[in-house]
Design a protein around this motif. Structure first.
Motif, mmCIF file in Angstrom:
data_model
loop_
_atom_site.group_PDB
_atom_site.id
_atom_site.type_symbol
_atom_site.label_atom_id
_atom_site.label_comp_id
_atom_site.label_asym_id
_atom_site.label_seq_id
_atom_site.Cartn_x
_atom_site.Cartn_y
_atom_site.Cartn_z
ATOM 1 N N GLY A 86 0.823 -1.302 0.096
ATOM 2 C CA GLY A 86 -0.143 -0.047 -0.094
ATOM 3 C C GLY A 86 0.864 1.322 -0.169
ATOM 4 O O GLY A 86 0.163 2.278 0.165
ATOM 5 N N ARG A 87 2.080 1.202 -0.038
ATOM 6 C CA ARG A 87 3.133 2.212 -0.047
ATOM 7 C C ARG A 87 3.250 2.740 -1.687
ATOM 8 O O ARG A 87 3.489 2.070 -2.398
ATOM 9 C CB ARG A 87 4.217 1.963 0.650
ATOM 10 C CG ARG A 87 4.275 1.745 2.021
ATOM 11 C CD ARG A 87 5.867 1.607 2.586
ATOM 12 N NE ARG A 87 6.405 0.491 1.776
ATOM 13 C CZ ARG A 87 6.642 -0.542 2.440
ATOM 14 N NH1 ARG A 87 5.922 -0.901 3.762
ATOM 15 N NH2 ARG A 87 7.297 -1.661 2.034
ATOM 16 N N SER A 88 2.855 4.176 -1.841
ATOM 17 C CA SER A 88 3.278 4.757 -2.996
ATOM 18 C C SER A 88 4.734 4.817 -3.432
ATOM 19 O O SER A 88 5.415 5.175 -2.663
ATOM 20 C CB SER A 88 2.404 5.843 -3.256
ATOM 21 O OG SER A 88 1.123 5.541 -2.978
ATOM 22 N N ARG A 89 4.936 4.757 -4.626
ATOM 23 C CA ARG A 89 6.321 4.933 -5.308
ATOM 24 C C ARG A 89 6.313 5.387 -6.680
ATOM 25 O O ARG A 89 5.300 5.307 -7.412
ATOM 26 C CB ARG A 89 7.208 3.609 -5.284
ATOM 27 C CG ARG A 89 6.636 2.590 -6.306
ATOM 28 C CD ARG A 89 7.574 1.339 -6.287
ATOM 29 N NE ARG A 89 7.398 0.622 -4.731
ATOM 30 C CZ ARG A 89 8.156 -0.351 -4.405
ATOM 31 N NH1 ARG A 89 9.276 -0.795 -5.236
ATOM 32 N NH2 ARG A 89 8.201 -1.048 -3.319
ATOM 33 N N ASN A 90 7.075 6.449 -6.973
ATOM 34 C CA ASN A 90 7.061 7.049 -8.154
ATOM 35 C C ASN A 90 7.913 6.029 -9.391
ATOM 36 O O ASN A 90 9.418 5.705 -8.985
ATOM 37 C CB ASN A 90 7.800 8.538 -8.293
ATOM 38 C CG ASN A 90 8.070 9.073 -9.621
ATOM 39 O OD1 ASN A 90 7.175 8.795 -10.411
ATOM 40 N ND2 ASN A 90 8.973 9.817 -9.639
ATOM 41 N N VAL A 91 7.322 5.488 -10.082
ATOM 42 C CA VAL A 91 7.981 4.401 -11.115
ATOM 43 C C VAL A 91 8.451 5.035 -12.462
ATOM 44 O O VAL A 91 9.107 4.203 -13.206
ATOM 45 C CB VAL A 91 6.965 3.385 -11.533
ATOM 46 C CG1 VAL A 91 6.650 2.575 -9.957
ATOM 47 C CG2 VAL A 91 5.829 3.670 -12.112
ATOM 48 N N VAL A 92 8.502 6.477 -12.417
ATOM 49 C CA VAL A 92 9.087 7.067 -13.567
ATOM 50 C C VAL A 92 10.014 8.036 -13.493
ATOM 51 O O VAL A 92 10.204 8.671 -12.244
ATOM 52 C CB VAL A 92 8.010 7.605 -14.676
ATOM 53 C CG1 VAL A 92 7.045 6.559 -15.366
ATOM 54 C CG2 VAL A 92 7.375 8.932 -14.076
ATOM 55 N N PRO A 122 -1.621 -4.474 -12.646
ATOM 56 C CA PRO A 122 -2.800 -5.274 -12.326
ATOM 57 C C PRO A 122 -2.665 -5.843 -11.140
ATOM 58 O O PRO A 122 -3.589 -6.210 -10.346
ATOM 59 C CB PRO A 122 -2.573 -6.136 -13.383
ATOM 60 C CG PRO A 122 -1.046 -6.324 -13.729
ATOM 61 C CD PRO A 122 -0.769 -4.809 -13.485
ATOM 62 N N PHE A 123 -1.424 -5.746 -10.262
ATOM 63 C CA PHE A 123 -1.511 -6.346 -8.762
ATOM 64 C C PHE A 123 -1.337 -5.234 -7.912
ATOM 65 O O PHE A 123 -0.903 -5.613 -6.733
ATOM 66 C CB PHE A 123 -0.200 -7.201 -8.933
ATOM 67 C CG PHE A 123 -0.318 -8.313 -9.673
ATOM 68 C CD1 PHE A 123 0.773 -8.410 -10.728
ATOM 69 C CD2 PHE A 123 -1.308 -9.005 -10.181
ATOM 70 C CE1 PHE A 123 0.498 -9.301 -11.895
ATOM 71 C CE2 PHE A 123 -1.571 -10.045 -11.165
ATOM 72 C CZ PHE A 123 -0.365 -10.104 -11.865
ATOM 73 N N SER A 124 -1.593 -3.975 -8.114
ATOM 74 C CA SER A 124 -1.639 -2.872 -7.288
ATOM 75 C C SER A 124 -2.824 -3.261 -6.261
ATOM 76 O O SER A 124 -3.889 -3.626 -6.408
ATOM 77 C CB SER A 124 -1.960 -1.611 -7.980
ATOM 78 O OG SER A 124 -2.446 -0.508 -6.846
ATOM 79 N N PRO A 125 -2.411 -3.348 -4.770
ATOM 80 C CA PRO A 125 -3.289 -3.587 -3.701
ATOM 81 C C PRO A 125 -4.727 -3.184 -3.764
ATOM 82 O O PRO A 125 -5.729 -3.917 -3.496
ATOM 83 C CB PRO A 125 -2.718 -3.497 -2.486
ATOM 84 C CG PRO A 125 -1.678 -2.394 -2.832
ATOM 85 C CD PRO A 125 -1.220 -2.556 -4.285
ATOM 86 N N LEU A 126 -4.824 -1.732 -4.298
ATOM 87 C CA LEU A 126 -6.057 -1.367 -4.285
ATOM 88 C C LEU A 126 -7.009 -1.517 -5.599
ATOM 89 O O LEU A 126 -7.964 -0.992 -5.554
ATOM 90 C CB LEU A 126 -5.864 0.217 -3.978
ATOM 91 C CG LEU A 126 -5.143 0.746 -2.692
ATOM 92 C CD1 LEU A 126 -5.082 2.282 -2.445
ATOM 93 C CD2 LEU A 126 -5.893 0.254 -1.446
ATOM 94 N N SER A 127 -6.322 -2.364 -6.465
ATOM 95 C CA SER A 127 -7.091 -2.326 -7.641
ATOM 96 C C SER A 127 -7.106 -3.893 -8.124
ATOM 97 O O SER A 127 -7.233 -4.145 -9.324
ATOM 98 C CB SER A 127 -6.670 -1.402 -8.745
ATOM 99 O OG SER A 127 -5.311 -1.523 -8.655
ATOM 100 N N ARG A 128 -6.685 -4.651 -7.101
ATOM 101 C CA ARG A 128 -6.397 -6.204 -7.556
ATOM 102 C C ARG A 128 -7.646 -6.951 -8.213
ATOM 103 O O ARG A 128 -8.727 -6.600 -7.468
ATOM 104 C CB ARG A 128 -5.871 -7.245 -6.409
ATOM 105 C CG ARG A 128 -5.556 -8.411 -6.966
ATOM 106 C CD ARG A 128 -4.981 -9.196 -5.632
ATOM 107 N NE ARG A 128 -3.574 -8.637 -5.349
ATOM 108 C CZ ARG A 128 -3.227 -8.065 -4.058
ATOM 109 N NH1 ARG A 128 -4.233 -7.966 -3.163
ATOM 110 N NH2 ARG A 128 -2.273 -7.619 -3.934
ATOM 111 N N GLY A 129 -7.545 -7.223 -9.111
ATOM 112 C CA GLY A 129 -8.597 -8.185 -9.826
ATOM 113 C C GLY A 129 -9.567 -7.357 -10.639
ATOM 114 O O GLY A 129 -10.438 -7.495 -11.532
#
Length: 355
Positions: free
Chosen positions: A51-57, A345-352
């Motif tokens: 649930g921790r946010s990270r900047n991926v760019v 797709p496997f972000s915890p707040l949007s899984r599935g």
């Protein structure tokens, strides 16, 4: 969390033009910052499995950093993404010469490509999904390219993804090839290299390059080569092999021929997984190719070589000089359309959930 959108000043250019930043947030915890300078994706924050946010760019803190840097970080590339051999091509029987900025070739639209322009904010919306539409007019003769081109890119945070939709029209026959040049690091920007990231590319072939990074015209099968990513493979596992193509590019900097082809709805082109966090990114596109670049020439602060990778969805490099490559010609009355989705797709707040 709720959807939101914010616009604020990011900086000023020497000629006095203002540059703004538009920040999109959605209810699933994604946050994107887009600059009007170059329609640049400056930040993309994604929640990991904890649930921790990270900047991926990879990006920069100031406008001056973007102006002085090489590498086109996060920018929308045009008129022609990737390379044009010797800065020239034939269009309807007429010789066209364009800006040469990587002698002897043209790279990413020339010396003043779309990623160096200040785009106009055309539309903002918060619901049903936060989005910004940016517009730019490239005049006839811009960097030598014929025709006035009106181009738009729309960034939308859709559920667990960032979607980019491109459109363009022209008043004179021209060529066009648009992409986004973001460098990704799923461990987080500035966290080191990406050589352990596990990559899958849905492609049976790639287009080999000559010593000037120009496609030879061949579509070479990936079978039995270090370019086979049809099953998940760490980016760094074969990058140092004594393969002629890897040696020329100092790693990967090659166009892949996607199995899906082009047109229709976006389909899976690539998938990347960061093994420590498990964070996964999928790239879906309508384009026929994707340039996998392993960040070999990143060499400015705060980033070093291979601190990020690019998956630039595109038509093939130097297509105007290869009649058997998918056409990049745009004529008056036609509309160029392209879409690319960066999905987590496997972000915890949007899984599935689907985008």
């Amino acid at each position: 969390m709720v959807n939101s959108i914010e616009r604020r000043r990011f900086g000023h250019l020497p000629d006095g033009d203002d540059v703004d930043a538009v920040v999109l947030r959605n209810a699933n915890g994604l946050r994107a910052k887009i600059l009007t300078y170059g329609a640049t994706l400056a930040v993309l924050e994604v929640p990991d499995r904890d649930g921790r946010s990270r900047n991926v760019v990879l990006g920069f803190a100031t406008l001056d950093d973007y102006r002085q840097a090489r590498g086109h970080l996060g920018g929308v590339i045009g008129r022609y993404a990737n390379r044009l051999c010797n800065g020239r091509f034939t269009l309807d029987g007429r010789d066209v010469r364009v800006s040469v900025n990587e002698p002897p070739n043209t790279l990413h639209g020339g010396a003043q490509g779309f990623d160096r322009a200040v785009w106009r904010v055309e539309a903002l919306q918060s619901d049903p999904a936060p989005a910004v539409t940016l517009a730019h007019v490239s005049p006839d003769g811009d960097q030598g390219f014929p025709g006035r081109v009106d181009v738009r890119v729309r960034y939308t945070l859709v559920t667990n993804a960032l979607r980019l939709d491109y459109t363009a029209t022209t008043d004179r026959t021209t060529v066009i090839n648009l992409t986004n040049h973001s460098y990704f690091n799923l461990r987080g920007a500035g966290s080191g290299d990406v050589l352990d990231h596990e990559l899958l590319i849905d492609a049976d072939a790639f287009t080999p390059i000559d010593q000037y990074f120009i496609p030879t015209g061949e579509r070479r099968p990936v079978t039995g080569t270090p370019f086979d990513f049809r099953t998940p493979t760490p980016i760094g596992s074969r990058i140092g092999l004594a393969d002629e193509q890897l040696v020329r590019a100092r790693g990967y900097d090659h166009n892949y021929v996607l199995q899906s082809g082009s047109g229709g709805d976006p389909v899976l082109a690539a998938r990347v997984r960061e093994p420590l966090s498990g964070l996964t990114m999928e790239v879906l596109t309508t384009e026929p190719g994707v340039q996998f670049y392993s960040g070999n020439f990143l060499n400015g602060r705060p980033y070093r070589a291979r601190d990020g990778f690019c998956l630039e969805t595109q038509h093939f490099p130097d297509s105007p000089n290869h009649p058997d490559f998918p056409s990049t010609v745009l004529r008056p009355g036609e509309v160029f359309q392209s879409a690319t989705i960066f999905r987590f797709p496997f972000s915890p707040l949007s899984r599935g959930e689907e985008s």
